[in-house]
Design a protein around this motif. Structure first.
Motif, mmCIF file in Angstrom:
data_model
loop_
_atom_site.group_PDB
_atom_site.id
_atom_site.type_symbol
_atom_site.label_atom_id
_atom_site.label_comp_id
_atom_site.label_asym_id
_atom_site.label_seq_id
_atom_site.Cartn_x
_atom_site.Cartn_y
_atom_site.Cartn_z
ATOM 1 N N VAL A 1 54.409 40.269 42.015
ATOM 2 C CA VAL A 1 53.305 40.988 41.369
ATOM 3 C C VAL A 1 52.001 40.537 41.992
ATOM 4 C CG1 VAL A 1 52.094 41.414 39.206
ATOM 5 C CG2 VAL A 1 54.590 41.163 39.213
ATOM 6 N N PRO A 2 51.271 41.459 42.614
ATOM 7 C CA PRO A 2 49.985 41.075 43.208
ATOM 8 C C PRO A 2 49.015 40.581 42.143
ATOM 9 C CG PRO A 2 50.704 43.214 44.051
ATOM 10 C CD PRO A 2 51.596 42.881 42.895
ATOM 11 N N SER A 3 48.346 39.501 42.486
ATOM 12 C CA SER A 3 47.330 38.959 41.593
ATOM 13 C C SER A 3 45.943 39.041 42.212
ATOM 14 C CB SER A 3 47.664 37.503 41.252
ATOM 15 O OG SER A 3 46.670 36.929 40.448
ATOM 16 N N SER A 4 45.909 38.978 43.554
ATOM 17 C CA SER A 4 44.623 39.059 44.240
ATOM 18 C C SER A 4 44.832 39.671 45.617
ATOM 19 C CB SER A 4 43.978 37.671 44.378
ATOM 20 O OG SER A 4 44.749 36.848 45.252
ATOM 21 N N VAL A 5 43.754 40.206 46.167
ATOM 22 C CA VAL A 5 43.779 40.729 47.525
ATOM 23 C C VAL A 5 42.480 40.321 48.203
ATOM 24 C CG1 VAL A 5 42.886 42.981 46.776
ATOM 25 C CG2 VAL A 5 44.038 42.780 48.974
ATOM 26 N N GLN A 6 42.596 39.908 49.437
ATOM 27 C CA GLN A 6 41.434 39.417 50.182
ATOM 28 C C GLN A 6 41.412 40.055 51.568
ATOM 29 O OE1 GLN A 6 41.677 35.276 51.171
ATOM 30 N NE2 GLN A 6 39.529 35.132 51.842
ATOM 31 N N ILE A 7 40.240 40.519 51.982
ATOM 32 C CA ILE A 7 40.066 41.032 53.346
ATOM 33 C C ILE A 7 39.600 39.874 54.219
ATOM 34 C CG2 ILE A 7 38.777 42.640 54.813
ATOM 35 C CD1 ILE A 7 38.622 44.543 52.431
ATOM 36 N N THR A 8 40.364 39.573 55.251
ATOM 37 C CA THR A 8 40.099 38.384 56.054
ATOM 38 C C THR A 8 39.270 38.671 57.299
ATOM 39 O OG1 THR A 8 42.179 38.682 57.268
ATOM 40 C CG2 THR A 8 42.238 37.311 55.287
ATOM 41 N N GLN B 1 39.226 46.998 62.741
ATOM 42 C CA GLN B 1 40.478 46.891 62.007
ATOM 43 C C GLN B 1 40.353 45.830 60.920
ATOM 44 O OE1 GLN B 1 43.591 48.702 62.360
ATOM 45 N NE2 GLN B 1 43.661 47.732 60.323
ATOM 46 N N LEU B 2 40.499 46.238 59.665
ATOM 47 C CA LEU B 2 40.475 45.296 58.557
ATOM 48 C C LEU B 2 41.897 44.839 58.228
ATOM 49 C CD1 LEU B 2 37.909 46.955 56.104
ATOM 50 C CD2 LEU B 2 37.498 45.373 58.004
ATOM 51 N N THR B 3 41.986 43.601 57.784
ATOM 52 C CA THR B 3 43.275 43.028 57.399
ATOM 53 C C THR B 3 43.179 42.519 55.963
ATOM 54 O OG1 THR B 3 43.739 42.344 59.673
ATOM 55 C CG2 THR B 3 45.007 41.281 57.920
ATOM 56 N N ALA B 4 44.135 42.933 55.132
ATOM 57 C CA ALA B 4 44.148 42.502 53.732
ATOM 58 C C ALA B 4 45.327 41.557 53.492
ATOM 59 C CB ALA B 4 44.245 43.701 52.803
ATOM 60 N N VAL B 5 45.061 40.476 52.778
ATOM 61 C CA VAL B 5 46.105 39.517 52.401
ATOM 62 C C VAL B 5 46.270 39.572 50.880
ATOM 63 C CG1 VAL B 5 46.790 37.100 52.329
ATOM 64 C CG2 VAL B 5 45.612 38.018 54.355
ATOM 65 N N VAL B 6 47.503 39.851 50.452
ATOM 66 C CA VAL B 6 47.800 39.977 49.017
ATOM 67 C C VAL B 6 48.524 38.708 48.555
ATOM 68 C CG1 VAL B 6 48.971 41.356 47.255
ATOM 69 C CG2 VAL B 6 47.983 42.481 49.278
ATOM 70 N N ARG B 7 48.098 38.191 47.412
ATOM 71 C CA ARG B 7 48.713 36.964 46.867
ATOM 72 C C ARG B 7 49.160 37.201 45.416
ATOM 73 N NH1 ARG B 7 47.356 32.578 50.217
ATOM 74 N NH2 ARG B 7 45.686 33.082 51.724
ATOM 75 N N ASN B 8 50.151 36.356 45.013
ATOM 76 C CA ASN B 8 50.603 36.414 43.620
ATOM 77 C C ASN B 8 49.836 35.391 42.782
ATOM 78 O OD1 ASN B 8 51.712 33.909 44.148
ATOM 79 N ND2 ASN B 8 53.823 34.674 44.325
ATOM 80 N N THR C 1 37.163 49.593 50.097
ATOM 81 C CA THR C 1 37.940 48.990 49.013
ATOM 82 C C THR C 1 39.413 48.925 49.395
ATOM 83 O OG1 THR C 1 36.397 49.811 47.352
ATOM 84 C CG2 THR C 1 38.600 49.169 46.584
ATOM 85 N N ALA C 2 39.983 47.734 49.234
ATOM 86 C CA ALA C 2 41.427 47.537 49.403
ATOM 87 C C ALA C 2 42.029 47.326 48.019
ATOM 88 C CB ALA C 2 41.699 46.337 50.291
ATOM 89 N N THR C 3 43.042 48.115 47.719
ATOM 90 C CA THR C 3 43.677 48.038 46.399
ATOM 91 C C THR C 3 45.150 47.675 46.564
ATOM 92 O OG1 THR C 3 42.176 49.715 45.524
ATOM 93 C CG2 THR C 3 44.210 49.306 44.281
ATOM 94 N N ALA C 4 45.550 46.559 45.931
ATOM 95 C CA ALA C 4 46.944 46.111 46.019
ATOM 96 C C ALA C 4 47.744 46.504 44.794
ATOM 97 C CB ALA C 4 47.003 44.600 46.211
ATOM 98 N N ALA C 5 47.055 46.712 43.687
ATOM 99 C CA ALA C 5 47.693 47.119 42.427
ATOM 100 C C ALA C 5 46.579 47.543 41.495
ATOM 101 C CB ALA C 5 48.498 45.958 41.829
ATOM 102 N N PRO C 6 46.896 48.247 40.423
ATOM 103 C CA PRO C 6 45.842 48.621 39.485
ATOM 104 C C PRO C 6 45.048 47.402 39.033
ATOM 105 C CG PRO C 6 47.858 49.784 38.948
ATOM 106 C CD PRO C 6 48.207 48.802 40.020
ATOM 107 N N GLY C 7 43.748 47.443 39.263
ATOM 108 C CA GLY C 7 42.897 46.332 38.871
ATOM 109 C C GLY C 7 42.861 45.191 39.862
ATOM 110 N N VAL C 8 43.676 45.268 40.920
ATOM 111 C CA VAL C 8 43.689 44.196 41.935
ATOM 112 C C VAL C 8 43.068 44.769 43.210
ATOM 113 C CG1 VAL C 8 45.086 42.552 43.239
ATOM 114 C CG2 VAL C 8 45.776 43.230 40.914
ATOM 115 N N THR C 9 41.765 44.567 43.329
ATOM 116 C CA THR C 9 41.034 45.145 44.457
ATOM 117 C C THR C 9 40.076 44.124 45.050
ATOM 118 O OG1 THR C 9 39.215 45.959 43.088
ATOM 119 C CG2 THR C 9 41.096 47.436 43.370
ATOM 120 N N THR C 10 39.601 44.446 46.228
ATOM 121 C CA THR C 10 38.509 43.695 46.836
ATOM 122 C C THR C 10 37.726 44.674 47.701
ATOM 123 O OG1 THR C 10 37.903 41.698 48.074
ATOM 124 C CG2 THR C 10 39.710 43.011 48.956
#
Length: 275
Positions: free
Chosen positions: A8-15, A29-36, A80-89
């Motif tokens: 379950v994604p908890s956070s997402v970060q653009i590196t 090119q943007l890169t997103a890292v998703v974490r639990n 905006t990068a969205t990994a799950a509802p409410g989990v964006t950066t």
């Protein structure tokens, strides 16, 4: 029993480091890292992308940002990068066009003495896109005013020397801390009037200086050159002939209309003579 645990994604970060896009069509090119929730990276987690201002930049489904901004004024967009509802950066991108080059057209031109040509200089970014709103600051200069002069602000070039003379016209623009230049090569050529069917070519007036000569090249159709008898200082007419050439010198300033004596007023032209 097989138990499948879906992270379950908890956070997402653009590196990707902050950057600016300085030409229309430039990409980043943007890169997103998703974490639990345990801060562990979720490999392969799907991410959706969106832009808050597509007039500044668009973003693809893989995070590729493309600049769309026109002009040197910076405009911004939030990606905006969205990994799950409410989990964006979000990632702030600035896009604009920065002056890189100046394209002068035509790049070469042949002129008669007193003939003219209008140059146009187009500011461009690093991807050769035209930059709107900068043309007013362009200046022009000739490296040889004995052969050709140029209006410093309009870019209108006028032949001023004898046949065979050359000049390089340089357009220059300084904007945004950058100076760009472009050139046009000018060559002075003999004044010539040709025929094409039942037309004189060029159809526009031929400009020469007082004392200059115009060569009339008449084709395989029978033609003649008859100057307006009401104009003082006109040269002798060219009698009817086929596949022939005749030179006529103009010793008086003025405008000298002519027609073909065979085909009448529908086949006409003009010589303009200036001091």
């Amino acid at each position: 029993v097989t138990v499948t645990v879906t992270p379950v994604p908890s956070s997402v970060q653009i590196t990707t480091p902050p950057d600016s896009l300085l030409s229309k069509g430039a990409t980043l090119q943007l890169t997103a890292v998703v974490r639990n929730a345990s801060n562990a990276v979720i490999a392969g987690a799907p991410v959706t992308w969106s832009s808050s201002n597509t007039a500044a930049a668009t973003v693809s489904g893989t995070g590729l940002v493309t600049a769309t901004a026109d002009g040197i004024a910076a405009v911004s967009a939030l990606i905006t990068a969205t990994a799950a509802p409410g989990v964006t950066t979000q990632y702030s991108i600035t896009a604009r066009q920065k002056l890189a080059s100046l394209l002068v057209a035509p790049s070469t031109a042949n002129l008669t003495t007193r003939g003219s040509v209008q140059l146009t200089a187009t500011p461009r970014d690093a991807r050769a896109n035209a930059i709107p709103g900068l043309a007013g600051g362009i200046t022009y200069a000739s490296n040889n005013t004995t052969s050709a002069t140029v209006n410093s602000t309009s870019g209108l070039v006028t032949g001023s020397g004898s046949v065979g003379g050359t000049a390089t016209i340089t357009a220059s623009l300084t904007a945004d801390g950058t100076t760009a230049t472009g050139t046009s090569a000018i060559t002075l050529v003999p004044a010539v009037v040709n025929t094409s069917g039942t037309s004189f070519v060029p159809s526009t007036p031929v400009d020469i200086a007082v004392g200059g000569t115009v060569t009339f090249n008449l084709s395989s159709l029978a033609h003649s050159v008859i100057f307006d008898a009401a104009v003082a200082g006109r040269p002798a007419d060219v009698p009817q002939c086929t596949d022939c050439s005749a030179d006529r010198a103009f010793s008086t300033a003025g405008t000298f209309p002519f027609i073909c004596g065979v085909h009448g007023a529908s086949m006409s032209g003009t010589i303009r003579v200036t001091p």
